[in-house]
Design an enzyme around this catalytic site. Sequence first.
Site, mmCIF file in Angstrom:
data_model
loop_
_atom_site.group_PDB
_atom_site.id
_atom_site.type_symbol
_atom_site.label_atom_id
_atom_site.label_comp_id
_atom_site.label_asym_id
_atom_site.label_seq_id
_atom_site.Cartn_x
_atom_site.Cartn_y
_atom_site.Cartn_z
ATOM 1 C CG HIS A 172 -0.326 -0.054 2.542
ATOM 2 N ND1 HIS A 172 0.494 0.928 3.049
ATOM 3 C CD2 HIS A 172 -0.401 -1.008 3.525
ATOM 4 C CE1 HIS A 172 0.885 0.618 4.265
ATOM 5 N NE2 HIS A 172 0.370 -0.571 4.577
ATOM 6 C CB CYS A 198 1.811 -3.471 5.293
ATOM 7 S SG CYS A 198 0.268 -4.186 5.906
#
Length: 223
Positions: A172, A198
């Site tokens: 992301h 992440c």
Amino acid sequence: MRKQDRILITTIIVAMIAVISLLGWQIYRAQATAHAQTVALTQKKATAKKASSKKASQKALAQKKAAKKAAAAKKKAALNLWKHPTGGTYPTLKQTGTYKLTVSLKKQRVYLDDETTHKRLYTMICSAGMDNTTPTGTFAVQERGESFYNNSLGEGANYWVSWLNHGVYLFHTVPTDTAGNYKVAEAQKLGKPASHGCIRLSVPDAKWLYDNIPFGTKVVVNK
């Protein structure tokens, strides 16, 4: 002694004195000229040395200013890295292609490879998890979405693509706040471990990956 002899001797002596005087004067003039030339040459060398030293000093100052300017530009570029594509022009992917995303935790990079041609197509700078919070292994691209916000972490992101546990581990953008604004201090960490597990990407890189990487694409995370 005859008068004629005395006159001759006197004439000879006077002539010798005149010759010696003339020679002395010529020697003096030659020495004076040589000295003047030496002084002039010394002054010329000193002037040239001074000019050379000044030129060298000016060159060194110019190089120092240029280096300082380049360093400032590099620092600014690094701080704004999250706003730009980090690997140059994006490749055009074929619908029939077989691709692989490889994450290097050591280098903080994401590599896109064509598994059919074995060619590297693109390299992205990323920020993986701090303290070994990013799992290693072989995974696959799952669902995706335009944005999210995690209340427990106090941050969100845009253009997310899941690669493990259906929304737990994602590619992301750099983080956003509650209002959806990018958190600049966090964004400027791109290229260093900074996430909770992440894989953070620059805004354009995340958008491109979100738009182009097919469902099921292999994801390999290496130390």
